[in-house]
Design a protein around this motif. Structure first.
Motif, PDB file in Angstrom:
ATOM      1  N   ALA A  55       0.831  -1.204   0.000  1.00 23.67           N
ATOM      2  CA  ALA A  55       0.000   0.000   0.000  1.00 23.67           C
ATOM      3  C   ALA A  55       0.866   1.254   0.000  1.00 23.67           C
ATOM      4  CB  ALA A  55      -0.925   0.002   1.214  1.00 23.67           C
ATOM      5  N   GLN A  56       0.395   2.254  -0.726  1.00 24.92           N
ATOM      6  CA  GLN A  56       1.066   3.542  -0.801  1.00 24.92           C
ATOM      7  C   GLN A  56       0.248   4.602  -0.067  1.00 24.92           C
ATOM      8  OE1 GLN A  56       4.149   3.897  -2.519  1.00 24.92           O
ATOM      9  NE2 GLN A  56       3.930   1.648  -2.472  1.00 24.92           N
ATOM     10  N   TYR A  57       0.933   5.524   0.569  1.00 27.68           N
ATOM     11  CA  TYR A  57       0.247   6.665   1.198  1.00 27.68           C
ATOM     12  C   TYR A  57      -0.456   7.466   0.116  1.00 27.68           C
ATOM     13  CZ  TYR A  57      -0.357  10.842   4.135  1.00 27.68           C
ATOM     14  OH  TYR A  57      -0.868  11.910   4.849  1.00 27.68           O
ATOM     15  N   SER A  58      -1.744   7.723   0.320  1.00 30.42           N
ATOM     16  CA  SER A  58      -2.548   8.405  -0.691  1.00 30.42           C
ATOM     17  C   SER A  58      -2.718   9.876  -0.333  1.00 30.42           C
ATOM     18  CB  SER A  58      -3.913   7.729  -0.836  1.00 30.42           C
ATOM     19  OG  SER A  58      -4.720   8.438  -1.746  1.00 30.42           O
ATOM     20  N   GLN A  59      -1.879  10.701  -0.922  1.00 35.41           N
ATOM     21  CA  GLN A  59      -1.985  12.134  -0.650  1.00 35.41           C
ATOM     22  C   GLN A  59      -3.298  12.702  -1.183  1.00 35.41           C
ATOM     23  OE1 GLN A  59       0.330  14.005   1.223  1.00 35.41           O
ATOM     24  NE2 GLN A  59      -1.428  15.398   1.188  1.00 35.41           N
ATOM     25  N   SER A  60      -3.794  12.145  -2.287  1.00 38.06           N
ATOM     26  CA  SER A  60      -5.066  12.631  -2.826  1.00 38.06           C
ATOM     27  C   SER A  60      -6.209  12.368  -1.853  1.00 38.06           C
ATOM     28  CB  SER A  60      -5.355  11.980  -4.181  1.00 38.06           C
ATOM     29  OG  SER A  60      -5.504  10.570  -4.056  1.00 38.06           O
ATOM     30  N   THR A  61      -6.127  11.242  -1.126  1.00 40.91           N
ATOM     31  CA  THR A  61      -7.139  10.954  -0.109  1.00 40.91           C
ATOM     32  C   THR A  61      -7.079  11.982   1.008  1.00 40.91           C
ATOM     33  OG1 THR A  61      -7.308   8.595  -0.541  1.00 40.91           O
ATOM     34  CG2 THR A  61      -7.741   9.295   1.712  1.00 40.91           C
ATOM     35  N   ILE A  62      -5.882  12.292   1.474  1.00 40.40           N
ATOM     36  CA  ILE A  62      -5.727  13.279   2.535  1.00 40.40           C
ATOM     37  C   ILE A  62      -6.203  14.647   2.067  1.00 40.40           C
ATOM     38  CG2 ILE A  62      -4.030  14.509   3.952  1.00 40.40           C
ATOM     39  CD1 ILE A  62      -4.708  11.643   4.876  1.00 40.40           C
ATOM     40  N   ASN A  63      -5.885  15.013   0.838  1.00 37.01           N
ATOM     41  CA  ASN A  63      -6.346  16.302   0.309  1.00 37.01           C
ATOM     42  C   ASN A  63      -7.871  16.364   0.291  1.00 37.01           C
ATOM     43  OD1 ASN A  63      -3.669  16.931  -0.092  1.00 37.01           O
ATOM     44  ND2 ASN A  63      -3.705  16.548  -2.293  1.00 37.01           N
ATOM     45  N   ALA A  64      -8.508  15.280  -0.161  1.00 35.99           N
ATOM     46  CA  ALA A  64      -9.967  15.245  -0.181  1.00 35.99           C
ATOM     47  C   ALA A  64     -10.537  15.306   1.227  1.00 35.99           C
ATOM     48  CB  ALA A  64     -10.451  13.986  -0.901  1.00 35.99           C
ATOM     49  N   ASP A  65      -9.886  14.619   2.160  1.00 37.18           N
ATOM     50  CA  ASP A  65     -10.365  14.587   3.539  1.00 37.18           C
ATOM     51  C   ASP A  65     -10.286  15.963   4.186  1.00 37.18           C
ATOM     52  OD1 ASP A  65     -11.233  12.785   5.768  1.00 37.18           O
ATOM     53  OD2 ASP A  65      -9.459  13.661   6.713  1.00 37.18           O
ATOM     54  N   ARG A  66      -9.206  16.670   3.923  1.00 39.03           N
ATOM     55  CA  ARG A  66      -9.008  17.982   4.540  1.00 39.03           C
ATOM     56  C   ARG A  66      -9.915  19.054   3.931  1.00 39.03           C
ATOM     57  NH1 ARG A  66      -6.639  14.854   7.294  1.00 39.03           N
ATOM     58  NH2 ARG A  66      -4.474  14.947   8.017  1.00 39.03           N
ATOM     59  N   ASN A  67     -10.376  18.818   2.714  1.00 37.99           N
ATOM     60  CA  ASN A  67     -11.141  19.848   1.999  1.00 37.99           C
ATOM     61  C   ASN A  67     -12.643  19.603   2.007  1.00 37.99           C
ATOM     62  OD1 ASN A  67      -8.835  21.303   1.255  1.00 37.99           O
ATOM     63  ND2 ASN A  67      -8.489  20.006  -0.533  1.00 37.99           N
ATOM     64  N   GLN A  68     -13.121  18.702   2.866  1.00 42.94           N
ATOM     65  CA  GLN A  68     -14.558  18.440   2.928  1.00 42.94           C
ATOM     66  C   GLN A  68     -15.309  19.648   3.467  1.00 42.94           C
ATOM     67  OE1 GLN A  68     -15.644  14.077   3.898  1.00 42.94           O
ATOM     68  NE2 GLN A  68     -13.956  14.597   5.230  1.00 42.94           N
ATOM     69  N   THR A  69     -16.459  19.904   2.853  1.00 42.43           N
ATOM     70  CA  THR A  69     -17.287  21.026   3.302  1.00 42.43           C
ATOM     71  C   THR A  69     -18.676  20.584   3.721  1.00 42.43           C
ATOM     72  OG1 THR A  69     -17.988  21.457   1.021  1.00 42.43           O
ATOM     73  CG2 THR A  69     -16.073  22.678   1.838  1.00 42.43           C
ATOM     74  N   GLY A  70     -19.027  19.331   3.496  1.00 36.10           N
ATOM     75  CA  GLY A  70     -20.353  18.862   3.845  1.00 36.10           C
ATOM     76  C   GLY A  70     -21.378  19.221   2.786  1.00 36.10           C
ATOM     77  N   VAL A  71     -22.611  18.798   3.010  1.00 40.71           N
ATOM     78  CA  VAL A  71     -23.707  19.067   2.079  1.00 40.71           C
ATOM     79  C   VAL A  71     -24.515  20.233   2.633  1.00 40.71           C
ATOM     80  CG1 VAL A  71     -25.751  18.141   0.961  1.00 40.71           C
ATOM     81  CG2 VAL A  71     -23.793  16.655   1.387  1.00 40.71           C
ATOM     82  N   ARG A  72     -24.447  21.371   1.956  1.00 42.96           N
ATOM     83  CA  ARG A  72     -25.133  22.569   2.454  1.00 42.96           C
ATOM     84  C   ARG A  72     -26.121  23.131   1.445  1.00 42.96           C
ATOM     85  NH1 ARG A  72     -19.561  24.017   4.427  1.00 42.96           N
ATOM     86  NH2 ARG A  72     -19.512  23.396   6.611  1.00 42.96           N
ATOM     87  N   TYR A  73     -26.481  22.322   0.460  1.00 37.84           N
ATOM     88  CA  TYR A  73     -27.400  22.797  -0.563  1.00 37.84           C
ATOM     89  C   TYR A  73     -28.844  22.650  -0.111  1.00 37.84           C
ATOM     90  CZ  TYR A  73     -23.283  22.192  -3.559  1.00 37.84           C
ATOM     91  OH  TYR A  73     -22.035  22.260  -4.110  1.00 37.84           O
ATOM     92  N   GLU A  74     -29.686  23.540  -0.608  1.00 41.49           N
ATOM     93  CA  GLU A  74     -31.120  23.316  -0.549  1.00 41.49           C
ATOM     94  C   GLU A  74     -31.459  22.175  -1.494  1.00 41.49           C
ATOM     95  OE1 GLU A  74     -33.242  24.784   1.480  1.00 41.49           O
ATOM     96  OE2 GLU A  74     -31.664  26.026   2.365  1.00 41.49           O
TER      97      GLU A  74
END
Length: 263
Positions: A55-74
């Protein structure tokens, strides 16, 4: 589906976190060595342990994890962004069902979950299998199990992913979404291990098979309390079951409204 929209996780018992977590790639190798001992003690076999070793460390996973904003749409905005419109999405669902109507009828007979619900989930999660993710599942789930932010949540799913490799239900390099969600309806590995169904009878649960994936989705909902033949619109018991699949209310509403459009 991103982590904030992920299928509801199962309460697997996490082992004591002997493997040291970290917040960057520097400690990932040492973590893998320690985690391999935990995994072996949990019953992971040679194929799963080899997948972990590679297994390789997935920087793209960490980037996605850190940039989550949640669902805030109507709701209307969510439908516009995710579905286009309820009518156009329902037409897509209808075309998918028409490919094999007996299959969907058999799932409703076995689990009590109507085709509209399963097709809505399939379409919303992966566009009916067109976009199942680009990150190797073992890489992504190992990375978030190692990451200190949610080690306790993801560690059981990492062990489950390695067990799925052992069982032949997940390729060592098979790709999924950023947080290890896998297959046509984006199960987390622990849910795949617990609720997965070998619907095509080939001896393994394969969530990258639409047959196994939709049967597993129906089984998940039924096990969470789905009531066959009952309403699934907002305020009903079945609508509350959709919360087990996804905690975002607009997501639940979109599933129910889309399913109701299927004739």
């Amino acid at each position: 589906m991103r982590f904030v929209l992920a299928a509801a996780f199962i309460a697997l018992a996490a082992p004591a976190l002997a493997a040291p977590c970290g917040n960057d790639a520097s400690g990932f190798g040492a973590w893998k060595q320690a985690f391999a001992q935990e995994a072996a003690a949990a019953g992971v076999g040679s194929a799963g342990l080899q997948a972990l070793a590679n297994a390789q460390y997935s920087q793209s996973t960490i980037n996605a994890d850190r940039n989550q904003t949640g669902v805030r749409y109507e709701l209307n905005e969510f439908i516009r962004i995710r579905l286009g419109s309820l009518d156009s999405f329902a037409n897509q669902m209808q075309r998918e069902r028409n490919k094999n109507p007996n299959f969907y009828a058999s799932l409703e007979s076995a689990y009590g979950v109507p085709a509209g619900i399963l097709l809505a989930i399939h379409g919303m999660e992966t566009g009916f299998g067109r976009t199942m993710g680009n990150t190797p599942v073992v890489d992504s789930i190992s990375t978030v199990a190692y990451d200190c932010r949610r080690s306790d949540f993801f560690t059981p799913h990492a062990i489950a992913a390695l067990m799925l490799v052992d069982q032949g239900g997940l390729g060592a390099n098979q790709r999924g979404a950023a947080h290890g969600e896998m297959g046509h309806t984006q199960f987390l590995p622990g849910n795949a291990l617990r609720y997965g169904v070998d619907a095509d009878g080939n001896g393994r649960v394969d969530l990258y098979s639409v047959t196994d994936s939709l049967a597993s989705t129906a089984n998940f909902l039924r096990q969470k309390g789905w009531q066959p033949g009952a309403s699934f619109q907002e305020g009903s018991a079945n609508f509350r079951v959709l919360n087990e699949w996804n905690a975002a209310t607009v997501y639940q509403q979109a599933i129910a409204l889309s399913a109701a459009r299927l004739q």
